[in-house]
Design a protein around this motif. Structure first.
Motif, PDB file in Angstrom:
ATOM      1  N   PHE A 224      30.991  33.774  82.868  1.00 17.23           N
ATOM      2  CA  PHE A 224      30.844  35.025  81.657  1.00 17.23           C
ATOM      3  C   PHE A 224      30.790  34.424  80.034  1.00 17.23           C
ATOM      4  CE2 PHE A 224      35.110  34.866  82.368  1.00 17.23           C
ATOM      5  CZ  PHE A 224      35.809  35.042  80.973  1.00 17.23           C
ATOM      6  N   PHE A 225      31.303  33.248  79.848  1.00 12.60           N
ATOM      7  CA  PHE A 225      31.937  32.937  78.813  1.00 12.60           C
ATOM      8  C   PHE A 225      30.456  31.992  78.383  1.00 12.60           C
ATOM      9  CE2 PHE A 225      33.333  30.750  74.557  1.00 12.60           C
ATOM     10  CZ  PHE A 225      34.303  31.723  74.112  1.00 12.60           C
ATOM     11  N   ALA A 226      31.136  30.767  79.865  1.00  7.32           N
ATOM     12  CA  ALA A 226      30.351  29.856  79.631  1.00  7.32           C
ATOM     13  C   ALA A 226      28.759  30.025  78.907  1.00  7.32           C
ATOM     14  CB  ALA A 226      30.051  28.322  80.201  1.00  7.32           C
ATOM     15  N   GLN A 227      28.095  30.498  79.918  1.00 13.48           N
ATOM     16  CA  GLN A 227      26.578  30.368  80.291  1.00 13.48           C
ATOM     17  C   GLN A 227      25.933  31.396  78.437  1.00 13.48           C
ATOM     18  OE1 GLN A 227      25.431  29.642  82.909  1.00 13.48           O
ATOM     19  NE2 GLN A 227      23.498  29.312  81.227  1.00 13.48           N
ATOM     20  N   PRO A 228      26.448  32.485  77.819  1.00 17.15           N
ATOM     21  CA  PRO A 228      25.559  32.934  76.734  1.00 17.15           C
ATOM     22  C   PRO A 228      25.350  31.459  75.931  1.00 17.15           C
ATOM     23  CG  PRO A 228      27.321  34.320  76.774  1.00 17.15           C
ATOM     24  CD  PRO A 228      27.444  33.446  77.932  1.00 17.15           C
ATOM     25  N   PHE A 229      26.503  30.614  75.228  1.00 20.21           N
ATOM     26  CA  PHE A 229      26.885  29.130  74.804  1.00 20.21           C
ATOM     27  C   PHE A 229      25.228  28.583  75.308  1.00 20.21           C
ATOM     28  CE2 PHE A 229      30.407  30.883  73.378  1.00 20.21           C
ATOM     29  CZ  PHE A 229      30.661  30.866  72.262  1.00 20.21           C
ATOM     30  N   ARG A 230      25.215  28.649  76.423  1.00 19.15           N
ATOM     31  CA  ARG A 230      24.149  27.438  77.179  1.00 19.15           C
ATOM     32  C   ARG A 230      22.899  28.316  77.027  1.00 19.15           C
ATOM     33  NH1 ARG A 230      28.145  27.210  82.516  1.00 19.15           N
ATOM     34  NH2 ARG A 230      29.134  25.574  81.669  1.00 19.15           N
ATOM     35  N   ASP A 231      23.029  29.319  77.261  1.00 23.68           N
ATOM     36  CA  ASP A 231      21.496  29.845  76.945  1.00 23.68           C
ATOM     37  C   ASP A 231      21.145  29.614  75.468  1.00 23.68           C
ATOM     38  OD1 ASP A 231      21.697  30.864  79.384  1.00 23.68           O
ATOM     39  OD2 ASP A 231      22.014  32.626  79.231  1.00 23.68           O
ATOM     40  N   ALA A 232      22.399  29.308  74.292  1.00 23.01           N
ATOM     41  CA  ALA A 232      22.164  29.258  72.696  1.00 23.01           C
ATOM     42  C   ALA A 232      21.733  28.334  72.774  1.00 23.01           C
ATOM     43  CB  ALA A 232      22.989  29.663  72.276  1.00 23.01           C
ATOM     44  N   GLY A 233      21.468  27.024  73.934  1.00 26.93           N
ATOM     45  CA  GLY A 233      21.825  24.907  73.624  1.00 26.93           C
ATOM     46  C   GLY A 233      22.693  25.176  73.397  1.00 26.93           C
ATOM     47  N   ILE A 234      23.683  25.361  73.530  1.00 25.27           N
ATOM     48  CA  ILE A 234      25.175  24.668  72.418  1.00 25.27           C
ATOM     49  C   ILE A 234      25.610  24.285  74.449  1.00 25.27           C
ATOM     50  CG2 ILE A 234      27.738  24.489  71.691  1.00 25.27           C
ATOM     51  CD1 ILE A 234      26.582  28.034  70.566  1.00 25.27           C
ATOM     52  N   ASN A 235      26.338  23.532  74.544  1.00 23.91           N
ATOM     53  CA  ASN A 235      26.678  22.663  75.713  1.00 23.91           C
ATOM     54  C   ASN A 235      28.173  22.920  76.231  1.00 23.91           C
ATOM     55  OD1 ASN A 235      26.996  21.048  78.629  1.00 23.91           O
ATOM     56  ND2 ASN A 235      27.262  19.175  76.916  1.00 23.91           N
ATOM     57  N   ILE A 236      28.538  23.108  76.970  1.00 22.67           N
ATOM     58  CA  ILE A 236      29.882  23.100  77.402  1.00 22.67           C
ATOM     59  C   ILE A 236      30.439  22.648  78.021  1.00 22.67           C
ATOM     60  CG2 ILE A 236      31.765  25.285  78.233  1.00 22.67           C
ATOM     61  CD1 ILE A 236      30.391  26.077  75.795  1.00 22.67           C
ATOM     62  N   VAL A 237      31.726  22.007  78.208  1.00 17.94           N
ATOM     63  CA  VAL A 237      32.138  21.280  79.012  1.00 17.94           C
ATOM     64  C   VAL A 237      33.819  21.337  79.588  1.00 17.94           C
ATOM     65  CG1 VAL A 237      33.250  18.827  78.984  1.00 17.94           C
ATOM     66  CG2 VAL A 237      31.447  19.168  77.825  1.00 17.94           C
ATOM     67  N   LEU A 238      33.757  21.544  80.422  1.00 16.64           N
ATOM     68  CA  LEU A 238      35.143  21.857  81.316  1.00 16.64           C
ATOM     69  C   LEU A 238      36.007  20.649  82.214  1.00 16.64           C
ATOM     70  CD1 LEU A 238      33.356  24.785  83.586  1.00 16.64           C
ATOM     71  CD2 LEU A 238      34.526  25.282  81.727  1.00 16.64           C
ATOM     72  N   PRO A 239      37.260  20.719  81.627  1.00 14.63           N
ATOM     73  CA  PRO A 239      38.319  19.936  82.149  1.00 14.63           C
ATOM     74  C   PRO A 239      38.364  20.276  83.815  1.00 14.63           C
ATOM     75  CG  PRO A 239      39.349  21.853  80.995  1.00 14.63           C
ATOM     76  CD  PRO A 239      38.018  22.438  81.629  1.00 14.63           C
ATOM     77  N   SER A 240      38.692  18.718  84.395  1.00 17.81           N
ATOM     78  CA  SER A 240      38.386  18.712  85.743  1.00 17.81           C
ATOM     79  C   SER A 240      39.172  20.055  86.349  1.00 17.81           C
ATOM     80  CB  SER A 240      38.976  17.503  86.277  1.00 17.81           C
ATOM     81  OG  SER A 240      41.059  17.516  86.467  1.00 17.81           O
ATOM     82  N   ASP A 241      38.750  19.931  87.820  1.00 17.53           N
ATOM     83  CA  ASP A 241      39.558  21.689  89.285  1.00 17.53           C
ATOM     84  C   ASP A 241      40.989  21.868  89.089  1.00 17.53           C
ATOM     85  OD1 ASP A 241      36.673  21.967  88.984  1.00 17.53           O
ATOM     86  OD2 ASP A 241      36.678  21.828  90.936  1.00 17.53           O
ATOM     87  N   LYS A 242      40.951  19.833  89.439  1.00 16.21           N
ATOM     88  CA  LYS A 242      42.350  19.854  88.845  1.00 16.21           C
ATOM     89  C   LYS A 242      43.416  20.348  87.581  1.00 16.21           C
ATOM     90  CE  LYS A 242      46.468  16.837  89.749  1.00 16.21           C
ATOM     91  NZ  LYS A 242      47.130  15.359  89.723  1.00 16.21           N
TER      92      LYS A 242
END
Length: 232
Positions: free
Chosen positions: A134-152
């Motif tokens: 919900f937060f990351a997708q609008p950024f990706r749609d705007a051409g901004i790459n979102i990186v996340l920490p590992s699951d742990k």
């Protein structure tokens, strides 16, 4: 001047920050310490909301938060906001259940990111923020790459937010581990910024702690709310 309604308790530390910083921002804008904006606050139980989310009771969450918005609307608020990122997972469902216009923390953050021409950002927050789009997708749609920490690491960050930061506890050991993790991801992914995607994270991560931009979504949200209060 418009009256703002705040859905608080998400969590208490962020609620206090929003209240004080909105007042200060308003006074700075009008260049007067002798005036205050009109505000109403309805505080909900963050832990009850988390429990509903953990059990995937999304309709119940939307109803719970929208009931608070409706109380604010009845109090005469012209617009409202949720002083936490997590309930934005159901922003549209909540908005559908209330006549009170809500100011989205995602939209205000995305507008700022685009104005700064940022392209690669690390997203930190509760597990609900990091596990969902919900937060990351609008950024990706705007051409901004979102990186996340590992699951742990996501689970560890969530635990520290809920057990420490939400209670106003800033543990130096937690801070050092968090900064080490962030710096590793900055190097691995050539990041140009870090999104503090929980409104309590600025308690532990300060702008001078990192060599890239810290993206304080709460401050951006607060600035936008002050501008809306002053709209005629």
């Amino acid at each position: 001047m418009k009256k703002l309604g705040i859905i608080g308790g998400i969590g208490p530390e962020a609620t206090m920050r929003y209240y004080l910083d909105i007042i200060k921002g308003y006074q700075n804008k009008i260049n007067s310490q002798q005036s205050l904006p009109e505000l109403s606050i309805v505080s909900i139980n963050m832990y009850h909301m988390f429990d509903l989310l953990n059990h995937h009771q999304y309709d119940d969450v939307a109803n719970y938060v929208s009931n608070a918005a409706n109380e604010l609307h009845k109090s005469g608020a012209d617009f409202g906001l949720m002083c936490g990122n997590t309930p934005h997972i159901l922003f549209h469902q909540i908005q559908e259940r209330t006549a009170l216009p809500l100011l989205s923390i995602i939209e205000t953050s995305l507008t700022r990111a685009k104005s700064m021409n940022l392209k690669r950002l690390l997203l930190l927050g509760t597990k609900f923020t990091m596990e969902n789009d919900f937060f990351a997708q609008p950024f990706r749609d705007a051409g901004i790459n979102i990186v996340l920490p590992s699951d742990k690491d996501q689970q560890w960050i969530h635990e520290k937010i809920v057990t420490e930061l939400e209670n106003g506890i800033v543990n130096n050991n937690t801070k050092q581990q968090l900064i080490k993790m962030i710096n590793q991801l900055i190097t691995e992914h050539s990041l140009d910024g870090v999104i503090l995607g929980c409104t309590e994270l600025p308690l532990i991560i300060k702008p001078n702690d990192l060599q890239v931009s810290t993206f304080d979504i709460a401050k951006i949200h607060i600035d936008a709310a002050v501008d809306m209060i002053l709209e005629k």
